[in-house]
Design a protein around this motif. Structure first.
Motif, short mmCIF file in Angstrom:
data_model
loop_
_atom_site.label_atom_id
_atom_site.label_comp_id
_atom_site.label_asym_id
_atom_site.label_seq_id
_atom_site.Cartn_x
_atom_site.Cartn_y
_atom_site.Cartn_z
N LEU A 88 -3.69 10.30 11.50
CA LEU A 88 -4.76 10.01 10.95
C LEU A 88 -4.36 9.46 9.38
O LEU A 88 -3.50 10.27 8.75
N ARG A 89 -5.07 8.40 8.84
CA ARG A 89 -4.62 8.08 7.60
C ARG A 89 -5.98 8.27 6.27
O ARG A 89 -7.25 8.02 6.83
N ILE A 90 -5.56 9.09 5.23
CA ILE A 90 -6.75 9.41 4.14
C ILE A 90 -5.90 8.49 2.94
O ILE A 90 -4.92 8.95 2.76
N THR A 91 -6.98 7.84 2.17
CA THR A 91 -6.38 7.24 1.02
C THR A 91 -7.14 7.81 -0.22
O THR A 91 -8.45 7.97 -0.16
N GLY A 136 -2.50 2.69 -8.49
CA GLY A 136 -3.26 3.83 -8.40
C GLY A 136 -4.04 4.28 -7.00
O GLY A 136 -5.06 4.66 -6.95
N ARG A 137 -3.17 3.81 -6.07
CA ARG A 137 -3.67 4.39 -4.51
C ARG A 137 -2.70 4.73 -3.68
O ARG A 137 -1.46 4.32 -4.16
N LEU A 138 -3.00 5.85 -3.17
CA LEU A 138 -1.73 6.21 -2.20
C LEU A 138 -2.48 6.88 -0.84
O LEU A 138 -3.67 7.29 -0.79
N ASN A 197 0.83 -1.06 -0.09
CA ASN A 197 -0.01 0.11 -0.11
C ASN A 197 0.90 1.28 -0.01
O ASN A 197 1.51 1.73 1.40
N PRO A 198 1.13 1.94 -1.18
CA PRO A 198 1.94 3.06 -1.23
C PRO A 198 1.65 4.12 -0.18
O PRO A 198 0.36 4.40 -0.07
N THR A 199 2.62 4.47 0.58
CA THR A 199 2.05 5.65 1.62
C THR A 199 3.17 6.64 1.64
O THR A 199 4.43 6.48 1.51
N ARG A 219 -8.58 12.99 -12.06
CA ARG A 219 -7.94 11.75 -11.82
C ARG A 219 -7.97 11.16 -10.41
O ARG A 219 -7.62 9.82 -10.37
N VAL A 220 -8.42 12.05 -9.59
CA VAL A 220 -8.72 11.42 -8.13
C VAL A 220 -10.40 10.85 -8.29
O VAL A 220 -11.22 11.51 -8.55
#
Length: 491
Positions: free
Chosen positions: A112-115, A131-133, A28-30, A70-71
């Motif tokens: 906090l994590r926002i994807t 295609g996920r960050l 999971n690219p972070t 693109r999001v």
């Protein structure tokens, strides 16, 4: 160059942490984004507004990935660090949007994590990227960051520097009780807990007096003396600088030895864990600055803010991350210094606020070096609490800002109730701040700083669309900050 903050053993532990992070990032690219700033600079508001605008499709014309469509999806997810408190976004945004009050200030670390799901702009990258960050936002008090330079200082250096600074300017008055107690203390006497507590309490009172809105001083380590948390009353927080002789060492069992031991304990149990477990794992960083408050409090507050920013930025490890460095010793490759409360000025003065803030950090940028490090400066308002207008006076149109002052706020002798709007002239900043800083540094007692508005306005009332959907939180340049901090990772 700033002193080395870690030992080789610390570096080995940091490398292990980074290896674990990178292994997780393969799935999971972070990116880990640090958000800090000195007290009342708007950290909580910045994070709340950033997340709200991403979740609710805010106006973000300079955030390319959103502007280009693109999001495709944005969502909150459980954070990866179970031992770190969650940033309570829902509570803070409720205070801003529904109650129209500013949320509580940052008093400890939170996360906090926002994807974001997105489509890469490159057809080649789309073949290999999921295609996920995920953006792990790490919120921590700026006072904790000011503690990091202590890792490179022994007790003697800490004592000498702290006492010398306390004897300057307005600090001389604020520190008088503590300095008198320090000078009257027999450091060679047998260690006594009550004497240590008295010195520590007096020292903490001095730091708190410096921090008040009336003073707005910034260089105030040790930071946990202001935000002790669950360490309040512990030996690691019961120490103070001492007036030491030019030479000599602490005798066994003496008060001097006790204070020295507790200072080292503070570094070991408070500062080092924060550095290793949180700070050394950051990829990007934003430092929020309330430059307008410092300008309003006078030359000494401006100088102190410049000193604090130099200390803060000197803690970073700037540079481009190679594959090896990202695995073994992660570097913060982008740092944004943002002057908050741009909505307290007319837009014509925003560039001036940019230049003023850049001048505040020029020395720090020179000190840490620019090689491979992306450092930018901008003025922004995480939440725009005012709108612009003009009034006619003496045949001239004057730019004003219009907002709702907080209940109890006084302007020109009038007390506001928190409901009625008013227009005020926000004041002007100098077009070129260099001459102003030269006079401040020269000790020119006649220097007059620009009179700018520091009125506390309520958060704005958000209107609804025809379908009853609340609009996103208004802002100034929040999209530009997003683009700089993580826009490249969505390319």
């Amino acid at each position: 160059m700033p002193p080395r903050l870690t030992t080789f053993a610390d570096d080995a532990l940091i490398a292990l942490d980074n290896l674990a992070d990178r292994a997780s990032g393969l799935v999971n690219p972070t990116i880990r984004l640090g958000v800090t700033g000195l007290s009342r600079s708007g950290k909580t508001v910045f994070i709340s507004s950033l997340v709200h605008n991403l979740l609710h499709g805010g106006r973000l014309p300079l955030f390319e990935a959103v502007q280009s469509g693109r999001v495709s999806a944005v969502r909150l997810e459980p954070q990866p660090d179970d031992a770190v408190p969650r940033f309570q976004y829902e509570d803070h945004i409720r205070a801003l949007v529904k109650e129209r009050i500013w949320p509580d200030s940052t008093r400890a670390i939170s996360e906090l994590r926002i994807t974001l799901d997105y489509q890469s702009a490159s057809s080649w990258t789309r073949m290999f990227s999921p295609g996920r960050l995920s953006i792990d936002i790490v919120d921590y008090p700026g006072e904790w960051l000011l503690d990091l330079p202590l890792l490179g200082k022994d007790f003697r250096t800490f004592s000498e520097e702290t006492i010398a600074l306390a004897a300057t300017g307005i600090r001389r008055e604020l520190s008088s009780r503590w300095l008198a107690l320090t000078k009257a203390t027999d450091i060679h006497a047998t260690a006594d807990e009550m004497a240590a507590r008295a010195l520590s309490a007096s020292f903490a009172d001095y730091l708190k007096a410096c921090k008040t809105d009336e003073r707005s001083l910034s260089t105030l380590p040790p930071g946990r003396f202001l935000l002790p948390g669950d360490l309040d009353g512990s030996p690691a927080l019961t120490f103070a600088p001492l007036a030491l002789p030019p030479e000599g060492r602490a005798g066994r069992g003496s008060l001097w030895a006790m204070m020295e031991r507790r200072y080292e304990a503070y570094k070991s149990v408070v500062v080092k864990p924060f550095f290793r477990e949180h700070f050394a794992r950051l990829d990007r960083q934003i430092v929020l600055v309330d430059a307008l408050q410092a300008m309003n409090r006078g030359p000494e507050a401006v100088q102190d803010l410049e000193r604090a920013l130099t200390d803060v930025l000197a803690c970073f490890r700037p540079g481009t991350n190679s594959i090896l460095s990202s695995l073994l010793g992660r570097r913060i490759d982008r740092v944004l210094v943002a002057a908050t409360k741009a909505d307290h000025l007319h837009h014509e003065s925003h560039d001036r606020l940019d230049r003023l803030t850049r001048r505040l950090v020029d020395r720090a940028i020179d000190r840490i070096g620019m090689a491979g490090a992306g450092i930018d400066v901008m003025a922004l308002a995480s939440v725009r609490a005012t709108r612009e207008a003009s009034v006619r006076r003496d045949g001239h149109d004057l730019p004003v800002i219009v907002g709702t002052p907080m209940a109890g706020e006084r302007i020109a002798g009038e007390t506001f109730d928190g409901e009625r709007k008013t227009a005020i002239f926000p004041g002007d900043l100098p077009d070129n701040p260099e001459s102003l800083f030269e006079r401040i540094e020269a000790g020119d007692s006649s220097v007059e700083l620009p009179d700018v508005s520091v009125v506390r306005f309520r958060p704005p009332q958000l209107e609804e669309t025809g379908g009853g959907i609340k609009l996103s939180v208004p802002h100034i340049r929040l999209d530009r900050a997003m683009q700089f901090l993580f826009g490249d990772r969505l390319a």
